[in-house]
Design a protein around this motif. Structure first.
Motif, short mmCIF file in Angstrom:
data_model
loop_
_atom_site.label_atom_id
_atom_site.label_comp_id
_atom_site.label_asym_id
_atom_site.label_seq_id
_atom_site.Cartn_x
_atom_site.Cartn_y
_atom_site.Cartn_z
N VAL A 1 0.74 -1.28 -0.06
CA VAL A 1 -0.01 -0.03 0.06
C VAL A 1 0.83 1.13 -0.01
N ASP A 2 2.13 1.31 0.65
CA ASP A 2 2.79 2.30 0.85
C ASP A 2 3.46 3.03 -0.70
N ARG A 3 3.35 2.07 -1.44
CA ARG A 3 3.58 2.67 -2.99
C ARG A 3 2.88 3.67 -3.37
N LEU A 4 1.90 4.15 -2.65
CA LEU A 4 1.02 5.03 -2.99
C LEU A 4 1.85 6.36 -2.50
N ASP A 5 2.23 7.35 -3.31
CA ASP A 5 3.04 8.25 -2.79
C ASP A 5 2.62 9.87 -3.36
N HIS B 1 -1.32 8.03 -13.53
CA HIS B 1 -1.49 6.46 -13.24
C HIS B 1 -0.30 6.15 -12.26
N GLY B 2 -0.31 5.52 -11.14
CA GLY B 2 0.72 4.95 -10.22
C GLY B 2 0.69 3.42 -10.39
N PRO B 3 1.61 2.87 -9.54
CA PRO B 3 1.49 1.29 -9.27
C PRO B 3 0.06 0.83 -8.73
N GLY B 4 -0.57 0.36 -9.74
CA GLY B 4 -2.18 -0.17 -9.28
C GLY B 4 -3.19 0.80 -8.96
N HIS B 5 -2.57 1.88 -9.18
CA HIS B 5 -3.73 2.86 -8.80
C HIS B 5 -3.80 4.16 -9.85
N ALA B 6 -4.70 4.93 -9.91
CA ALA B 6 -4.87 6.43 -10.62
C ALA B 6 -5.58 7.28 -9.94
N ASP C 1 -8.79 -5.77 5.04
CA ASP C 1 -7.93 -4.90 5.64
C ASP C 1 -7.01 -3.97 4.83
N VAL C 2 -6.90 -4.44 3.63
CA VAL C 2 -6.19 -3.85 2.61
C VAL C 2 -6.83 -2.11 2.69
N ALA C 3 -8.19 -1.82 2.53
CA ALA C 3 -8.51 -0.70 2.56
C ALA C 3 -8.13 0.11 3.64
N GLY C 4 -8.16 -0.34 4.98
CA GLY C 4 -7.61 0.35 6.15
C GLY C 4 -6.32 0.80 6.18
N ARG C 5 -5.44 -0.13 5.44
CA ARG C 5 -3.95 0.77 5.12
C ARG C 5 -4.14 1.71 4.28
N VAL C 6 -5.09 1.78 3.29
CA VAL C 6 -4.96 2.76 2.32
C VAL C 6 -5.26 4.02 3.02
#
Length: 339
Positions: free
Chosen positions: A108-112, A138-143, A166-171
């Motif tokens: 999840v921390d690849r979001l920056d 676009h980023g890794p797995g997201h936009a 739980d992925v959503a909580g980390r987001v």
């Protein structure tokens, strides 16, 4: 869901190599790997939440890779085992390995994205109806993209893969670490009230029941959404897999109104970080009473049309709530555009 609906739902989710071939062993692990075998059942005619777990073949051993999340790995293993059991092919050949917290957080921390100047982050489903169709970064797995909404700076963030459980909580925790002050989650939720027909109204609330306790959060919508006639407000239940939600589970949900895998995790993360959080969801299915529309036939034109109307309503309510937030002076070069 009925047995026929459940099997139809499972066929949408299960990798084609599992449906087409028998394997001595099937292992479900954590790993966001788009370089191995992609499922033929992926439908990439939408921008978000279309990527499914991928597969790697090792002789007669099939390894299924899910985006790292404890709930997601367990849920997908259960999907595979249930499918194989329903078609008479289950022999105990499915196993799974849960990821470590470090692995989950690192994914999840690849979001920056610096979110400190944004008035609101909107995460989730249906964002294509809210934002400019061509302005996504676009980023890794997201936009994502930023939009100016009546002088307020809004960041729309969507994921190409599922942010299940739980992925959503980390987001949300990651967004808070990047400077977010307010996060709204737009998605779909199941009703536990037999009188609510799917795709006819919206759901919101400020409390969720998780397996390890109850959590409440500072609600972005306050009492705005709850007093509108087309919105139902109530207590949410966070369930790690729809395959746990059988009749016995339902009898234990007295006094609860909605269910999905993410909201409680997101609300807890927001509460821990001291930021506002809100959800405004389409009620997509009903667990307490059978209706023609359920999770197995979401691609029907009538369902898509009904949900489009509800998504427009969500957008309207978010804009209405934003008007009570002081305006932000948007400077040149902030990648803002006109809504």
């Amino acid at each position: 869901m009925s047995s026929a609906s459940l099997l139809r739902y499972l066929k949408i989710k299960v990798h084609h190599l599992i449906q087409d071939y028998d394997w001595t062993r099937i292992s479900v692990v954590a790993g966001y790997d788009r370089h191995c075998l992609i499922s033929a059942h992926e439908k990439n005619d939408k921008l978000f939440n279309w990527q499914r777990p991928t597969a790697q073949v090792q002789a007669n051993h099939l390894i299924i890779k899910c985006f790292p999340g404890v709930d997601y790995v367990r849920h997908y293993a259960l999907i595979i085992a249930t499918y194989l059991n329903m078609v008479g092919r289950y022999r105990g050949q499915v196993d799974y390995t849960l990821p470590s917290e470090h692995t989950c957080r690192a994914a999840v921390d690849r979001l920056d994205i610096n979110t400190s100047a944004d008035d609101l982050i909107v995460v989730g489903w249906g964002l294509e109806r809210f934002a400019n169709a061509t302005a996504w970064t676009h980023g890794p797995g997201h936009a994502w993209q930023r939009t100016d909404v009546d002088g307020r700076r809004v960041l729309y963030l969507g994921y190409l893969h599922s942010i299940w459980g739980d992925v959503a909580g980390r987001v949300v925790a990651r967004l808070a670490a990047l400077g977010a002050r307010r996060v709204v989650y737009v998605g779909k939720v199941g009703s536990l009230d037999p009188h609510i027909a799917p795709n006819t109204c919206l759901a919101t609330g400020h409390t969720s029941v998780l397996p390890d306790g109850r959590v409440s959060w500072r609600d972005f919508f306050g009492d705005l959404a709850a007093r509108l006639p087309d919105i139902r407000s109530g207590t949410h239940v966070t369930s790690p897999s729809i395959l746990f939600e059988d009749t016995n589970w339902l009898t234990r949900q007295h006094g609860h109104n909605f269910v999905d895998p993410e909201i409680g995790h997101m609300g807890r993360a927001a509460h821990t970080a001291g930021i506002e959080f809100g959800f405004l969801h389409v009620i997509s299915n009903n667990l307490a009473r059978p209706y023609p529309a359920d999770l197995s036939n979401e691609r029907l034109p009538t369902v898509i049309e009904q949900r489009a109307v509800l998504l427009d309503r969500i957008h309207e309510i978010i804009r209405l709530r934003l008007r009570s937030i002081p305006t932000t002076q948007t400077s040149e070069g902030t990648n803002a555009c006109t809504s």
